[in-house]
Design an enzyme around this catalytic site. Structure first.
Site, mmCIF file in Angstrom:
data_model
loop_
_atom_site.group_PDB
_atom_site.id
_atom_site.type_symbol
_atom_site.label_atom_id
_atom_site.label_comp_id
_atom_site.label_asym_id
_atom_site.label_seq_id
_atom_site.Cartn_x
_atom_site.Cartn_y
_atom_site.Cartn_z
ATOM 1 N N ARG A 73 0.856 -1.190 0.000
ATOM 2 C CA ARG A 73 0.000 0.000 0.000
ATOM 3 C C ARG A 73 0.887 1.233 0.000
ATOM 4 N NH1 ARG A 73 -3.879 -2.148 -1.436
ATOM 5 N NH2 ARG A 73 -5.944 -2.247 -0.516
ATOM 6 N N GLU A 123 -2.590 8.260 -3.561
ATOM 7 C CA GLU A 123 -3.131 7.781 -4.844
ATOM 8 C C GLU A 123 -4.456 8.448 -5.158
ATOM 9 O OE1 GLU A 123 -1.685 3.223 -4.253
ATOM 10 O OE2 GLU A 123 -3.665 3.472 -5.123
ATOM 11 N N HIS A 154 -1.344 0.610 -9.444
ATOM 12 C CA HIS A 154 -2.083 -0.245 -8.488
ATOM 13 C C HIS A 154 -2.844 -1.354 -9.236
ATOM 14 C CE1 HIS A 154 -4.052 -0.191 -4.243
ATOM 15 N NE2 HIS A 154 -4.002 -1.424 -4.716
HETATM 16 C C1 DGY Z 1 -6.472 -5.104 -2.697
HETATM 17 O O1 DGY Z 1 -7.270 -6.006 -2.916
HETATM 18 O O2 DGY Z 1 -6.222 -4.694 -1.563
HETATM 19 C C2 DGY Z 1 -5.826 -4.487 -3.893
HETATM 20 O O3 DGY Z 1 -4.725 -3.728 -3.542
HETATM 21 C C3 DGY Z 1 -6.837 -3.639 -4.636
HETATM 22 O O4 DGY Z 1 -7.170 -2.539 -3.865
#
Ligand code: DGY
Length: 327
Positions: free
Chosen positions: A238, A267, A285
């Site tokens: 993240r 983001e 992402h």
């Molecule tokens: C998740 O499933 O957490 C991916 O990063 C998509 O947001």
């Protein structure tokens, strides 16, 4: 009367058809992200919502949607959901673990190879028409095979990345809050290392840990300073796990050799400093974005939603304490 469900972002026709068998469905197939104020308005009168990781669910939102019983995210990460607030408001929160593990692990290897072998930089040179033919010393990269790879975060996805990297005969170190049992370490051929030790020893560091207050800026200037100057950093976890400003400085100064990022602080806005760097591979992402996996994520969220509003016990419930409250 049918219960009402809002789907906050575009999903597949199959997902909508399945939801429509059970509920009256309002969906956002135009895929424009709702502002927090707009989301609150659209959630008025809804029993549940299918949400994405771009929708923030907190006290302020939930206090404006008293009828809401469930928020079902089509993501495995759930740092966008305040679970305490959900429990206080009697709202079940769910995610989609498992269905994206293999695709995210594949992508982690993809981004690692692209970064180590300077794939996007090479392609950009070709597209600019600057290639003069093969040169022995041109665009030299790093090898993944036989490298020391440190994986930070060793849940489902981290462990599958380790299995993939066995094929590259990499030496795998891992760090996580809960060390694996010795038999599991042997089975995966991995060795536990404390964070700083892992950073010092690894040629490649892959981040796949959840974003929490504890992991905010897990990699900052201090950590980058511990890494080898020849090291590569990969973030498929993240944004916010890495201090982007510190990373920009480290890449500019060649304090580490290169990085590959799929996620960013703030983001979808990117720090312009990132865009200026050539020793950085960027993707928007997309680690879980294969067609079958995104289909499976949407259907898992939909099934969670159906279970939440029918049995009241969805399979991927994140705040089980909400059930005690209801009992
Ligand atoms: C998740 O499933 O957490 C991916 O990063 C998509 O947001």
């Amino acid at each position: 009367m049918k219960k009402k469900v809002l789907v906050t972002r575009a999903v597949f026709d199959e997902t909508l058809a399945y939801l429509a068998q059970h509920f009256e469905v309002a969906s956002n197939q135009a895929d424009e992200k709702y502002s927090p104020a707009e989301l609150a308005v659209r959630l008025k009168g809804m029993d549940a919502a299918l949400i994405s990781s771009t929708d923030r669910v907190d006290d302020s939102l939930l206090s404006r949607c008293p009828g809401l019983k469930a928020v079902c995210s089509f993501s495995v990460g759930y740092n966008h959901i305040d679970l305490g607030a959900c429990t206080r408001h009697g709202v079940m929160a769910t995610n989609t673990p498992g269905v994206l593990t293999d695709s995210v692990a594949d992508f982690a290897v993809c981004l690692t190879l692209a970064t180590c072998r300077r794939l996007t930089e090479s392609e950009a040179m070709l597209r600019r028409g600057e290639w003069k033919g093969t040169h022995l010393k041109e665009l030299l990269g790093m090898d993944l095979h036989h490298a020391a790879v440190g994986i930070c975060g060793f849940g489902r996805i981290g462990q599958v990345i380790a299995r993939r990297l066995k094929g590259f005969e990499a030496r795998i170190l891992y760090c996580t809050r809960h060390r694996l049992a010795p038999e599991r370490e042997r089975e995966l051929s991995v060795a536990f290392a404390a964070k700083d030790e892992l950073l010092r020893q690894s040629d490649i560091v892959i981040l796949i840990l959840p974003y929490t207050p504890e992991t905010h800026h897990y990699i900052g200037a201090r950590e980058l300073g511990l890494m080898k100057r020849s090291a590569v950093l990969i973030n498929v976890a993240r944004g916010g796990v890495v201090d982007d400003a510190a990373l920009i400085e480290a890449l500019k100064a060649r304090r580490i050799w290169a990085a590959g990022l799929d996620v960013y602080e703030n983001e979808p806005k990117l720090d312009p400093g990132l865009l200026a760097l050539t020793n950085l591979v960027l993707s928007p992402h997309i680690a879980s974005a294969s067609e079958p996996t995104r289909q499976a994520m949407a259907m898992t969220a939909a099934r969670n939603c159906v279970a939440a509003l029918t049995t009241g016990d969805p399979p991927n419930l994140l705040n089980a304490d909400v059930l005690k409250q209801k009992a």
